[in-house]
Design a protein around this motif. Sequence first.
Motif, PDB file in Angstrom:
ATOM      1  N   ALA A 197       0.826  -1.207   0.000  1.00  0.00           N
ATOM      2  CA  ALA A 197       0.000   0.000   0.000  1.00  0.00           C
ATOM      3  C   ALA A 197       0.857   1.251   0.000  1.00  0.00           C
ATOM      4  O   ALA A 197       2.063   1.213   0.254  1.00  0.00           O
ATOM      5  CB  ALA A 197      -0.920  -0.008   1.222  1.00  0.00           C
ATOM      6  N   ASN A 199       1.734   4.869   1.782  1.00  0.00           N
ATOM      7  CA  ASN A 199       1.699   5.322   3.170  1.00  0.00           C
ATOM      8  C   ASN A 199       0.733   6.466   3.415  1.00  0.00           C
ATOM      9  O   ASN A 199       0.257   6.649   4.539  1.00  0.00           O
ATOM     10  CB  ASN A 199       3.104   5.742   3.631  1.00  0.00           C
ATOM     11  N   SER A 207       4.463   0.157   3.395  1.00  0.00           N
ATOM     12  CA  SER A 207       3.348  -0.304   4.212  1.00  0.00           C
ATOM     13  C   SER A 207       2.595  -1.428   3.526  1.00  0.00           C
ATOM     14  O   SER A 207       2.706  -1.632   2.313  1.00  0.00           O
ATOM     15  CB  SER A 207       2.401   0.855   4.517  1.00  0.00           C
ATOM     16  N   HIS A 208       1.813  -2.145   4.327  1.00  0.00           N
ATOM     17  CA  HIS A 208       0.881  -3.154   3.826  1.00  0.00           C
ATOM     18  C   HIS A 208      -0.464  -2.945   4.497  1.00  0.00           C
ATOM     19  O   HIS A 208      -0.542  -2.611   5.682  1.00  0.00           O
ATOM     20  CB  HIS A 208       1.372  -4.579   4.129  1.00  0.00           C
ATOM     21  N   GLU A 209      -1.525  -3.148   3.726  1.00  0.00           N
ATOM     22  CA  GLU A 209      -2.883  -3.141   4.268  1.00  0.00           C
ATOM     23  C   GLU A 209      -3.370  -4.579   4.385  1.00  0.00           C
ATOM     24  O   GLU A 209      -3.051  -5.427   3.550  1.00  0.00           O
ATOM     25  CB  GLU A 209      -3.830  -2.376   3.338  1.00  0.00           C
ATOM     26  N   GLU A 416     -10.624  -2.667   4.250  1.00  0.00           N
ATOM     27  CA  GLU A 416      -9.400  -2.498   5.022  1.00  0.00           C
ATOM     28  C   GLU A 416      -9.694  -2.552   6.514  1.00  0.00           C
ATOM     29  O   GLU A 416     -10.533  -1.813   7.018  1.00  0.00           O
ATOM     30  CB  GLU A 416      -8.724  -1.174   4.682  1.00  0.00           C
ATOM     31  N   HIS A 419      -3.448  -2.016   9.035  1.00  0.00           N
ATOM     32  CA  HIS A 419      -2.426  -1.371   8.219  1.00  0.00           C
ATOM     33  C   HIS A 419      -1.134  -1.342   9.012  1.00  0.00           C
ATOM     34  O   HIS A 419      -1.139  -0.969  10.191  1.00  0.00           O
ATOM     35  CB  HIS A 419      -2.859   0.059   7.865  1.00  0.00           C
TER      36      HIS A 419
END
Length: 578
Positions: A197, A199, A207-209, A416, A419
């Motif tokens: 993802a 930021n 980042s990761h969601e 989502e 995160h």
Amino acid sequence: MRASRFFISTLKEAPSDAEIVSHKLMMRAGMIKRLGSGIYTYMPMGLKVIRKVEAIVREEMNRAGAIELLMPLVQPAELWQETGRWDKMGPELMRVKDRHGREFAIQPTSEEVITDVVRSEIKSYRQLPLNFYHIQTKFRDERRPRFGLMRGREFTMKDAYSFDRDLEGMQKSYQVMFDAYTKIFTRFGLKFRAVAADNGAIGGTGSHEFHVIASTGEDALVYCPTSDYAANMEAAEAVPTGTRAAPSAELVKTATPKAAKCEDVAKLLGIDLSKTVKTIALTAETETDGKLDKQYFMLLLRGDHELNEIKAAKVPGLQGAYRFSTEAEIEEVYGCKPGYLGPIGTKAPVTIVADRTVANMADFVTGANEEDFHFTGANWGRDVAEPHVTADLRNVVEGDPSPDGKGVLAIERGIEVGHVFQLGTAYSAAMNATYLDENGKPAPLQMGCYGIGVTRILGAAIEQNFDDKGIVWPTSIAPFELVLCPMGYDRSELVKEETDKLYAAALAAGIDVIVDDRGLRPGAMFADWELIGVPHRVVIGDRGLKDGNLEYQGRRDTEATNVPLADIVAFIKARVQQ
């Protein structure tokens, strides 16, 4: 728990303001009650689910080495001003003043507070790494709260913050949290996907969601079925295919009356939409010595592609403030009304930014900067100079090549719910949060940030798990794992005796059980528990007891199963643990 001593308040119809499935079902099941716009009371049935979600989160966070604390809901403005977010956050940040006129924020997140805590407590590299977390109420003044707990203003969130001495340590802490999140969502019993993802406003380097997969999800998730590649639509890279062909058509200024959209142009000319190029005019404004300076950008995308604004914001010159150009600006710069813009023959200096796909096109159709006219057979180099900038500007589409080269992309919908961010020194540098290294020299702390929307999990879980009867909770987060439904509890001594025995045995076996002793008729009783979504049900009746059986039915089962009375506890325990 006995139903007569618990608060159960179900509705046959959802309130008129309930919009999506989860909102409707939570209202009907008596799990939440609306107090104000985007603000809900968590009723006893809903709170039980929240507490189970929190318990799983705490267990896995503790297991991963994070340490729980609790930071305040109300935070001094000075901390937010240190990082510049007091102004940057905009109206979503609720600002209040105390009786002395001092300003405070009703916190939507806690990066500033935890950094302030750590900069006063951490002195040496020997105290690192550290990871603090809390589960706390948050408030974001959403412009248009909707969808119940999915986009409310007040909500509960788990946020954690790691602190390390260097980039390598921060990346290790990030991986520990990523793995912990994978375990958490697996334990929830939900289908989920972790995707790369952007930021966004929180800052940082990567980042990761974590998304719960649901057809009603707001977010488009991009993944490759034949590899591990996954990203959200904002971050998914659109890989160009092939190389630019040599020009094969002449440049012709072609009349296209009243065809201001690429779709209309393609239809008028009898060509595929993918042969057209659309123009998006942007204006970037900067202020120097009180003087406003404007720069104009022309973004070019293939007619059948959509602009990705997150990607556009990374183009050099657009990384600060930019906006869509006004009609007056477009007429001044391009000499025509919107709908007929193109890179050939602009009146004023313009930065041409072509999507990578457009940069590969030949013999394309583009606006002629004159109302009711387009150029056909346009080619880079021959008819117009090469773009000033070539960049990935578009949303990917199904069938695009996977960026890892291992297949093609597919798209599904998701919600989502978590995160994880690699913040780096974005906050520690702004707030002077340092530690002394082995040589006694100060160095900025490397940070990570990790959030889970605790109350949002409820809505996401329901959006993934429901039917025409109501909610279908995964066992691990259901308000109760098992409901006992006695037929004639107040009329049959045998039914009452066996129900009470089974209730005690289930409790002793560690099963979260409720007995419906309200004296309802079977239809009304079953409808309530199917609506609420308890995953396991046992019916106790005189007829079955005479045969030595009880009737079990899982929430997803189409038919009931007769189970010998002597085996029922072991049978249920096995089902609960599946």
